[in-house]
Design a protein around this motif. Structure first.
Motif, mmCIF file in Angstrom:
data_model
loop_
_atom_site.group_PDB
_atom_site.id
_atom_site.type_symbol
_atom_site.label_atom_id
_atom_site.label_comp_id
_atom_site.label_asym_id
_atom_site.label_seq_id
_atom_site.Cartn_x
_atom_site.Cartn_y
_atom_site.Cartn_z
ATOM 1 N N CYS A 54 -9.460 -7.499 -7.321
ATOM 2 C CA CYS A 54 -10.591 -8.033 -6.554
ATOM 3 C C CYS A 54 -11.306 -9.158 -7.306
ATOM 4 O O CYS A 54 -11.725 -10.154 -6.705
ATOM 5 C CB CYS A 54 -11.580 -6.914 -6.228
ATOM 6 N N ILE A 55 -11.440 -9.007 -8.613
ATOM 7 C CA ILE A 55 -12.079 -10.051 -9.414
ATOM 8 C C ILE A 55 -11.293 -11.354 -9.328
ATOM 9 O O ILE A 55 -11.848 -12.435 -9.091
ATOM 10 C CB ILE A 55 -12.210 -9.612 -10.886
ATOM 11 N N MET A 56 -9.980 -11.269 -9.507
ATOM 12 C CA MET A 56 -9.148 -12.460 -9.499
ATOM 13 C C MET A 56 -9.119 -13.135 -8.129
ATOM 14 O O MET A 56 -9.200 -14.360 -8.017
ATOM 15 C CB MET A 56 -7.719 -12.102 -9.944
ATOM 16 N N TRP A 57 -9.041 -12.330 -7.053
ATOM 17 C CA TRP A 57 -9.008 -12.914 -5.713
ATOM 18 C C TRP A 57 -10.359 -13.494 -5.325
ATOM 19 O O TRP A 57 -10.435 -14.480 -4.581
ATOM 20 C CB TRP A 57 -8.549 -11.892 -4.683
ATOM 21 N N SER A 58 -11.451 -12.887 -5.813
ATOM 22 C CA SER A 58 -12.778 -13.459 -5.560
ATOM 23 C C SER A 58 -12.884 -14.835 -6.215
ATOM 24 O O SER A 58 -13.414 -15.787 -5.619
ATOM 25 C CB SER A 58 -13.870 -12.533 -6.110
ATOM 26 N N PHE A 59 -12.365 -14.946 -7.422
ATOM 27 C CA PHE A 59 -12.359 -16.234 -8.131
ATOM 28 C C PHE A 59 -11.470 -17.233 -7.405
ATOM 29 O O PHE A 59 -11.834 -18.400 -7.221
ATOM 30 C CB PHE A 59 -11.885 -16.007 -9.568
ATOM 31 N N VAL A 116 -9.881 -15.758 -18.676
ATOM 32 C CA VAL A 116 -9.284 -16.518 -17.578
ATOM 33 C C VAL A 116 -10.298 -17.470 -16.953
ATOM 34 O O VAL A 116 -10.007 -18.659 -16.737
ATOM 35 C CB VAL A 116 -8.707 -15.566 -16.502
ATOM 36 N N ILE A 117 -11.492 -16.981 -16.649
ATOM 37 C CA ILE A 117 -12.502 -17.816 -16.004
ATOM 38 C C ILE A 117 -12.940 -18.952 -16.933
ATOM 39 O O ILE A 117 -13.051 -20.112 -16.511
ATOM 40 C CB ILE A 117 -13.712 -16.966 -15.572
ATOM 41 N N PHE A 118 -13.174 -18.630 -18.197
ATOM 42 C CA PHE A 118 -13.602 -19.656 -19.150
ATOM 43 C C PHE A 118 -12.542 -20.749 -19.295
ATOM 44 O O PHE A 118 -12.852 -21.950 -19.215
ATOM 45 C CB PHE A 118 -13.894 -19.023 -20.509
ATOM 46 N N ILE A 137 -1.662 -15.829 -11.140
ATOM 47 C CA ILE A 137 -2.275 -14.628 -11.728
ATOM 48 C C ILE A 137 -2.583 -13.606 -10.636
ATOM 49 O O ILE A 137 -2.349 -12.402 -10.798
ATOM 50 C CB ILE A 137 -3.558 -14.999 -12.498
ATOM 51 N N CYS A 138 -3.093 -14.091 -9.506
ATOM 52 C CA CYS A 138 -3.413 -13.193 -8.390
ATOM 53 C C CYS A 138 -2.168 -12.512 -7.840
ATOM 54 O O CYS A 138 -2.216 -11.339 -7.456
ATOM 55 C CB CYS A 138 -4.119 -13.974 -7.278
ATOM 56 N N ILE A 139 -1.075 -13.241 -7.793
ATOM 57 C CA ILE A 139 0.179 -12.641 -7.330
ATOM 58 C C ILE A 139 0.546 -11.455 -8.213
ATOM 59 O O ILE A 139 0.875 -10.368 -7.726
ATOM 60 C CB ILE A 139 1.324 -13.685 -7.339
ATOM 61 N N VAL A 140 0.456 -11.661 -9.529
ATOM 62 C CA VAL A 140 0.807 -10.596 -10.470
ATOM 63 C C VAL A 140 -0.075 -9.376 -10.267
ATOM 64 O O VAL A 140 0.422 -8.244 -10.145
ATOM 65 C CB VAL A 140 0.692 -11.103 -11.926
ATOM 66 N N PHE A 141 -1.382 -9.592 -10.184
ATOM 67 C CA PHE A 141 -2.293 -8.446 -10.092
ATOM 68 C C PHE A 141 -2.348 -7.836 -8.703
ATOM 69 O O PHE A 141 -2.642 -6.647 -8.564
ATOM 70 C CB PHE A 141 -3.687 -8.840 -10.588
ATOM 71 N N ASN A 142 -2.054 -8.625 -7.681
ATOM 72 C CA ASN A 142 -1.955 -8.045 -6.340
ATOM 73 C C ASN A 142 -0.747 -7.120 -6.260
ATOM 74 O O ASN A 142 -0.797 -6.048 -5.644
ATOM 75 C CB ASN A 142 -1.849 -9.150 -5.293
ATOM 76 N N ASP A 189 0.260 -20.501 2.452
ATOM 77 C CA ASP A 189 -0.255 -20.260 1.112
ATOM 78 C C ASP A 189 0.638 -19.226 0.439
ATOM 79 O O ASP A 189 0.496 -18.027 0.664
ATOM 80 C CB ASP A 189 -1.691 -19.729 1.195
ATOM 81 N N PRO A 190 1.598 -19.675 -0.379
ATOM 82 C CA PRO A 190 2.544 -18.737 -0.995
ATOM 83 C C PRO A 190 1.870 -17.723 -1.913
ATOM 84 O O PRO A 190 2.390 -16.632 -2.135
ATOM 85 C CB PRO A 190 3.494 -19.640 -1.781
ATOM 86 N N TYR A 191 0.688 -18.092 -2.438
ATOM 87 C CA TYR A 191 -0.016 -17.180 -3.337
ATOM 88 C C TYR A 191 -0.599 -15.979 -2.585
ATOM 89 O O TYR A 191 -0.901 -14.953 -3.184
ATOM 90 C CB TYR A 191 -1.131 -17.928 -4.069
#
Length: 231
Positions: A54-59, A116-118, A137-142, A189-191
């Protein structure tokens, strides 16, 4: 005529509703944990994986990374707080070994998020590059979120019991993956397509396991209030 952007928005709203249902689907599990004052054989893996997801997809959905993905941002922001709430309940009713595991994983996730964010905001200067990096990164964590129930799936096959694999969570995983694939297809959107396509597949496998092992499950007093013929 209704343009594709309008249809995409409607599908995204439907996706938000289904995703919200996905986030709420473990509620019966946590009601059971609360009543028993124990996590029993339930695993924290899906909830820990979903927090980072959720953090990564929100970003990814924010204007800092991609354009016109506010619906991705909103539902994942909501999901983050729901998953934190679940984790707190799980932590409360776990033994020390499980609590230690939860704390270690959350610490690693927090460090990873900050790094990651920084790095993205300070060293990557175009939206296209940010979209690609955070998208991967989102693909991996999803994928981790959708396939974290693999530990539970192994338990299902080993015990021939689906008692500790919530049906609603499996169904919501399948529906959620499918609707976001449709949403992503409108602007290719392939991601979004890749991880959600795999998520739909994971949910389908869980539903098949549920159908296969439902009758061999010793439910005790926990038999679900629905018939398999309706699944």
């Amino acid at each position: 005529m209704v343009n594709t952007d309008s249809i995409r928005t409607v599908v995204g709203i439907i996706g938000n509703v289904i995703s919200f249902g996905l986030f709420l689907s473990p509620l019966p599990t946590f009601v059971k944990i609360f009543k028993a004052k124990s996590v029993e054989e339930f695993k924290p893996d899906p909830y820990l994986a979903t927090i980072l997801n959720c953090i990564m997809w929100s970003f990814y959905g924010s204007s800092l990374v991609s354009e016109d993905n506010i619906l991705v941002l909103t539902i994942n922001g909501i999901g983050f707080f729901i998953e934190v709430f679940y984790t707190l309940i799980f932590f409360t009713y776990s033994n020390w070994n499980k609590r230690k595991k939860i704390l270690i994983v959350l610490f690693i996730e927090a460090i990873f998020t900050v790094v990651v964010i920084f790095c993205t905001l300070h060293f990557v200067h175009t939206l296209k590059q940010r979209t690609m990096i955070i998208g991967i990164i989102c693909i991996v964590f999803n994928i981790l979120m959708y396939f974290s129930p693999l530990t539970v799936m192994r338990l299902v096959i080993k015990t021939k019991s689906v008692k500790y694999m919530p049906f609603l969570l499996s169904l919501a995983n399948f529906a959620n993956g499918l609707i976001w694939v449709i949403y992503a297809a409108f602007r290719w959107d392939p991601y979004l397509v890749i991880p959600n396509g795999l998520g739909a597949l994971s949910g389908l496998v869980q539903l098949i396991l549920y159908a296969c092992y439902y009758k061999t499950t010793d439910w005790g007093e926990d038999r679900p209030q629905f018939e398999m013929s309706k699944v």
